[in-house]
Design a protein around this motif. Structure first.
Motif, PDB file in Angstrom:
ATOM      1  N   THR A 231      28.748 -96.636 -61.623  1.00 56.35           N
ATOM      2  CA  THR A 231      29.774 -95.747 -62.190  1.00 56.35           C
ATOM      3  C   THR A 231      30.812 -95.469 -61.114  1.00 56.35           C
ATOM      4  OG1 THR A 231      28.620 -93.686 -61.576  1.00 56.35           O
ATOM      5  CG2 THR A 231      28.091 -94.666 -63.730  1.00 56.35           C
ATOM      6  N   ALA A 232      32.000 -95.110 -61.565  1.00 59.19           N
ATOM      7  CA  ALA A 232      33.102 -94.800 -60.650  1.00 59.19           C
ATOM      8  C   ALA A 232      33.891 -93.618 -61.195  1.00 59.19           C
ATOM      9  CB  ALA A 232      34.010 -96.015 -60.465  1.00 59.19           C
ATOM     10  N   ARG A 233      34.543 -92.903 -60.289  1.00 57.78           N
ATOM     11  CA  ARG A 233      35.388 -91.773 -60.673  1.00 57.78           C
ATOM     12  C   ARG A 233      36.659 -92.296 -61.352  1.00 57.78           C
ATOM     13  NH1 ARG A 233      34.000 -90.305 -55.232  1.00 57.78           N
ATOM     14  NH2 ARG A 233      32.375 -88.681 -55.223  1.00 57.78           N
ATOM     15  N   PRO A 234      37.436 -91.423 -61.924  1.00 53.85           N
ATOM     16  CA  PRO A 234      38.686 -91.858 -62.567  1.00 53.85           C
ATOM     17  C   PRO A 234      39.621 -92.608 -61.624  1.00 53.85           C
ATOM     18  CG  PRO A 234      38.143 -89.639 -63.256  1.00 53.85           C
ATOM     19  CD  PRO A 234      37.162 -89.991 -62.171  1.00 53.85           C
ATOM     20  N   ASP A 235      39.541 -92.304 -60.291  1.00 57.91           N
ATOM     21  CA  ASP A 235      40.405 -93.006 -59.348  1.00 57.91           C
ATOM     22  C   ASP A 235      39.850 -94.334 -58.896  1.00 57.91           C
ATOM     23  OD1 ASP A 235      38.287 -92.189 -57.851  1.00 57.91           O
ATOM     24  OD2 ASP A 235      39.443 -91.049 -56.373  1.00 57.91           O
ATOM     25  N   GLY A 236      38.652 -94.704 -59.410  1.00 56.16           N
ATOM     26  CA  GLY A 236      38.068 -95.988 -59.077  1.00 56.16           C
ATOM     27  C   GLY A 236      37.054 -95.948 -57.968  1.00 56.16           C
ATOM     28  N   PRO A 286      39.637-101.371 -70.817  1.00 57.71           N
ATOM     29  CA  PRO A 286      38.369-101.843 -70.264  1.00 57.71           C
ATOM     30  C   PRO A 286      38.598-102.881 -69.171  1.00 57.71           C
ATOM     31  CG  PRO A 286      38.238-101.726 -72.652  1.00 57.71           C
ATOM     32  CD  PRO A 286      39.669-101.469 -72.302  1.00 57.71           C
ATOM     33  N   TYR A 287      37.691-102.881 -68.202  1.00 57.16           N
ATOM     34  CA  TYR A 287      37.787-103.736 -67.027  1.00 57.16           C
ATOM     35  C   TYR A 287      36.851-104.920 -67.213  1.00 57.16           C
ATOM     36  CZ  TYR A 287      37.035-105.123 -62.121  1.00 57.16           C
ATOM     37  OH  TYR A 287      36.909-105.824 -60.945  1.00 57.16           O
ATOM     38  N   GLU A 288      37.399-106.138 -67.176  1.00 49.24           N
ATOM     39  CA  GLU A 288      36.598-107.354 -67.300  1.00 49.24           C
ATOM     40  C   GLU A 288      37.155-108.414 -66.358  1.00 49.24           C
ATOM     41  OE1 GLU A 288      36.450-108.752 -71.262  1.00 49.24           O
ATOM     42  OE2 GLU A 288      35.423-106.996 -72.074  1.00 49.24           O
ATOM     43  N   THR A 289      36.285-109.007 -65.562  1.00 57.90           N
ATOM     44  CA  THR A 289      36.717-110.062 -64.654  1.00 57.90           C
ATOM     45  C   THR A 289      35.500-110.790 -64.120  1.00 57.90           C
ATOM     46  OG1 THR A 289      38.132-110.566 -62.747  1.00 57.90           O
ATOM     47  CG2 THR A 289      36.685-108.650 -62.563  1.00 57.90           C
ATOM     48  N   GLU A 290      35.759-111.837 -63.343  1.00 55.25           N
ATOM     49  CA  GLU A 290      34.703-112.591 -62.665  1.00 55.25           C
ATOM     50  C   GLU A 290      35.061-112.709 -61.198  1.00 55.25           C
ATOM     51  OE1 GLU A 290      33.428-116.260 -64.280  1.00 55.25           O
ATOM     52  OE2 GLU A 290      33.621-115.629 -66.378  1.00 55.25           O
ATOM     53  N   PHE A 291      34.047-112.643 -60.345  1.00 56.04           N
ATOM     54  CA  PHE A 291      34.251-112.857 -58.918  1.00 56.04           C
ATOM     55  C   PHE A 291      32.935-113.277 -58.287  1.00 56.04           C
ATOM     56  CE2 PHE A 291      34.198-108.099 -59.483  1.00 56.04           C
ATOM     57  CZ  PHE A 291      32.851-107.920 -59.203  1.00 56.04           C
ATOM     58  N   ARG A 292      33.006-113.623 -56.995  1.00 58.50           N
ATOM     59  CA  ARG A 292      31.822-114.040 -56.261  1.00 58.50           C
ATOM     60  C   ARG A 292      31.401-112.945 -55.293  1.00 58.50           C
ATOM     61  NH1 ARG A 292      34.665-119.436 -54.272  1.00 58.50           N
ATOM     62  NH2 ARG A 292      36.403-117.970 -54.543  1.00 58.50           N
ATOM     63  N   LEU A 293      30.090-112.645 -55.301  1.00 58.89           N
ATOM     64  CA  LEU A 293      29.524-111.623 -54.426  1.00 58.89           C
ATOM     65  C   LEU A 293      28.470-112.241 -53.523  1.00 58.89           C
ATOM     66  CD1 LEU A 293      29.138-108.648 -56.946  1.00 58.89           C
ATOM     67  CD2 LEU A 293      30.864-108.891 -55.159  1.00 58.89           C
ATOM     68  N   LEU A 294      28.311-111.668 -52.336  1.00 57.29           N
ATOM     69  CA  LEU A 294      27.385-112.186 -51.341  1.00 57.29           C
ATOM     70  C   LEU A 294      25.987-111.630 -51.587  1.00 57.29           C
ATOM     71  CD1 LEU A 294      27.119-113.883 -48.721  1.00 57.29           C
ATOM     72  CD2 LEU A 294      27.514-111.763 -47.442  1.00 57.29           C
ATOM     73  N   ARG A 295      25.043-112.504 -51.934  1.00 61.32           N
ATOM     74  CA  ARG A 295      23.662-112.072 -52.135  1.00 61.32           C
ATOM     75  C   ARG A 295      22.962-111.986 -50.782  1.00 61.32           C
ATOM     76  NH1 ARG A 295      19.759-115.359 -56.161  1.00 61.32           N
ATOM     77  NH2 ARG A 295      20.034-116.966 -54.541  1.00 61.32           N
ATOM     78  N   ALA A 308      33.559-102.932 -67.304  1.00 61.03           N
ATOM     79  CA  ALA A 308      33.430-101.476 -67.215  1.00 61.03           C
ATOM     80  C   ALA A 308      34.220-100.828 -68.340  1.00 61.03           C
ATOM     81  CB  ALA A 308      33.916-100.961 -65.866  1.00 61.03           C
ATOM     82  N   LEU A 309      33.707 -99.731 -68.878  1.00 57.45           N
ATOM     83  CA  LEU A 309      34.366 -98.993 -69.952  1.00 57.45           C
ATOM     84  C   LEU A 309      34.667 -97.575 -69.484  1.00 57.45           C
ATOM     85  CD1 LEU A 309      32.174-100.048 -73.001  1.00 57.45           C
ATOM     86  CD2 LEU A 309      34.458-100.875 -72.427  1.00 57.45           C
ATOM     87  N   GLY A 323      30.066 -99.203 -65.521  1.00 59.07           N
ATOM     88  CA  GLY A 323      30.191-100.656 -65.479  1.00 59.07           C
ATOM     89  C   GLY A 323      28.874-101.355 -65.230  1.00 59.07           C
ATOM     90  N   GLY A 324      28.886-102.672 -65.437  1.00 57.52           N
ATOM     91  CA  GLY A 324      27.725-103.524 -65.182  1.00 57.52           C
ATOM     92  C   GLY A 324      28.167-104.834 -64.572  1.00 57.52           C
TER      93      GLY A 324
END
Length: 628
Positions: A231-236, A286-295, A308-309, A323-324
């Motif tokens: 979750t995130a605050r209104p400012d992100g 709503p926030y939708e995108t794809e990116f790469r994260l470091l596992r 995210a909604l 978000g998820g």
């Protein structure tokens, strides 16, 4: 109770435990799904139309309580299916036993009540009793699929109409459980107990002033989920990440909230991700995108999908973003592998010039490759897409053979291959060769089939042309053989075979076949072989001539050799061949005279008789017949 009221979770849990029993679910299921009566429809099996009359009779449901508060309901059905197939004098009757499996989950609803949430029944929720081996055939499988489809249609239609009937009123059970007296004036109605109403789906904060901090319920819920939740605050600014996020990146919640996603984000994806997140914060979309994260476990960047909604208060202001984030690296690899496989498949299909087809037997739908459609010249949008769409294009004279081949494959699992004519869009029939293989389920019923087809029209035309030319050549060869080994019946019971040219072993074999056939057919007494036109004779051929004379003798005729030329005679002597047992004469006339004398005919007597007859014709007439 808390502060004079129940929380929604406590109220719902207590209501379900008090009111929902197996007996209640059984009665409700019986009332909700009274599927009985008769249904009629048509079924097309391998090009034959059958009329189905189905009688349904529902039994008592069996109910078992699941571990998660849901109930598994099994409704038995006894079915009588009468099948009348075109071209068959008698109808067949099948007795089927099916069970419709449902999952019913009671959940609280407002005002006080429970909604019986029934999961949409899937195709495999209709289970059939195992049939005897003798009836486990393709037709029964098709009947079961039709009955399965019809039952599902009836059940789904009934559920769609029963939405209001699936609400169980719990005001009475609740009053009894709480010991409340509805007649007391100061007793509030149970439906107005604080906390009994359902909060809006977007409510992520406690009652009171809006807050951007996640409450304990959200934290508890988020940490039980296997996916990455945040979750995130209104400012992100992040203010909560669940346990799945901490385990994936091997960080504490304070580290991730302090650093944000940028610490784990692939450098190449930072500008696009920041721009997309900023746009959602500004617009509230709503926030939708794809990116790469470091596992953390292997220090590799892996593809993730994030969404995210925004959660809003009563005034419409964003109070929280939920978000998820999902690791889709394996999914992307599987998709890439599937694309490569499909590309290889298309390349193979195009390179092999073979049409590919797929038949979903349960749904009676077909799929054809572009090449397959091109074989019959039909556009994809004009293609019917069913087995009958294909079967109706098959030449009428080829349909029974196709049906037999399919039946043998689907019921006896024999290899399927067929050569048939199929109508092109321009009206002509194209000849195709097709082969395929079905797939059977655990009950031995085929449910899908795939194969390929090749247009062999031109090949068949070339074969027909070659066959015609081959027949002409054989006829010409037969005529040449007849000319090279002529058989002449020079007298009754006397055959002669004049031989011209070089006599080799192949021609000698041909002579034997022709002469022996003529001797046996005419039952002659003498066979004269005239070698006047033979200028050369080798040892093998001479031996073959001797064997020919012996074979003629075995058929009861005498073989005579005439017209041996000096050079041939010299060859015979030099080879040391024994001709003492063979009748040899100088020429055909002598041979014929010998044959006639052997038959008892005196040639001189015939000559004298003819001479006397000719002399009588030349003698002067008697005086009485002369004039004057």
């Amino acid at each position: 109770m808390k502060n004079g009221g129940f929380t929604l979770e406590e109220l719902g849990r207590n209501l379900v435990d008090l009111a929902m029993t197996e007996d209640v679910i059984r009665r409700r299921a019986t009332a909700l799904l009274p599927v009985a009566g008769r249904e009629e429809r048509e079924l097309k099996v391998l090009g034959k139309v059958s009329r189905l009359a189905m009688d349904f009779d529902a039994g008592d449901p069996a109910v078992t309580r699941g571990t998660s508060g849901a109930f598994d309901v099994a409704i038995p059905y006894a079915l009588t299916v009468r099948v009348e197939t075109e071209g068959e004098a008698e109808a067949t009757v099948h007795q089927l036993t099916a069970t419709v499996a449902l999952r019913i989950t009671p959940r609280p609803c407002a005002p006080l009540g429970i909604f019986l949430d029934i999961v949409e029944p899937a195709a495999d929720s209709v289970l059939f009793a195992d049939p005897p081996v003798s009836t486990r055939d393709y037709l029964r499988g098709r009947l079961e699929e039709e009955v399965r489809r019809e039952l599902l249609r009836l059940v789904r239609a009934r559920l769609a109409d029963s939405h209001a009937e699936r609400i169980v009123d719990l005001e009475g059970p609740l009053v009894r459980a709480l010991g409340l007296d509805l007649d007391a004036r100061d007793a509030p109605p149970p439906s107005r107990l604080r906390g009994a109403s359902v909060q809006p789906s977007g409510a992520a904060v406690r009652r009171g002033a809006p807050s951007s901090e996640p409450d304990m319920q959200l934290r508890l819920f988020g940490n039980t989920m296997p996916i990455q939740v945040w979750t995130a605050r209104p400012d992100g600014q992040l203010n909560f990440v669940n346990k799945a996020v901490l385990d994936y990146f091997d960080r504490t919640e304070a580290q991730i909230i302090g650093e944000g996603w940028l610490a784990m984000l692939h450098p190449d994806d930072v500008p696009r991700t920041v721009a997309t997140w900023t746009r959602s914060l500004e617009t509230g979309q709503p926030y939708e995108t794809e990116f790469r994260l470091l596992r953390a476990s292997d220090q590799t960047y892996r593809e993730h999908v994030v969404s995210a909604l925004p959660q809003r208060d009563a005034a419409g202001n964003i109070v929280l973003w939920i978000g998820g984030t999902t690791d889709v690296a394996e999914l992307r690899r599987a998709e890439a592998a599937l694309r490569r496989s499909e590309a290889r498949y298309r390349l193979f299909a195009e390179a092999s010039n073979e049409g590919i087809w797929f038949w979903n037997i349960r749904e009676d739908t077909t799929e054809w490759s572009d090449r397959m459609l091109g074989i019959i010249g039909v556009r994809r949008e004009a293609w019917g897409g069913t087995f009958m769409s294909f079967f109706e294009r098959v030449h009428p004279d080829d349909r029974s053979a196709l049906q037999a081949a399919l039946k043998a494959h689907l019921e006896e699992r024999r290899p399927f291959e067929a050569e048939l004519r199929i109508r092109h869009e321009n009206g002509e029939y194209r000849v195709i060769f097709t082969r395929g293989m079905a797939e059977w389920d655990e009950k031995g019923v085929p449910f899908q089939m795939a194969g390929g087809a090749t247009d062999i029209t031109e090949q068949k035309r070339h074969q027909a042309m070659l066959q015609e030319r081959r027949e002409i050549i054989e006829q010409q060869q037969e005529a040449i053989r007849a000319l090279s080994t002529p058989i002449i019946e020079v007298w009754k019971g006397v055959l002669t075979m004049p031989v011209l040219g070089v006599l080799d072993e192949q021609r000698s074999q041909q002579m034997m076949e022709v002469l022996l056939d003529a001797v046996a057919r005419t039952r002659c007494r003498h066979a004269i072989i005239d070698l006047t036109g033979v200028s050369a004779l080798d040892a093998a051929t001479a031996d073959h001539v001797l064997k020919l004379i012996d074979a003629v003798a075995m058929l009861g005729a005498q073989g005579i050799v005439v017209g041996i030329r000096p050079e041939v005679a010299q060859t015979v002597v030099s080879l040391g061949l024994d001709l003492s047992n063979i009748k040899t004469l100088s020429n055909l006339r002598e041979g014929l005279r010998f044959a006639m004398q052997s038959s008892g005919v005196t040639v001189e007597r015939r000559r004298r008789r003819r001479a006397r007859r000719e002399g009588a014709d030349d003698a002067p007439a008697p005086l009485s017949e002369r004039g004057g």
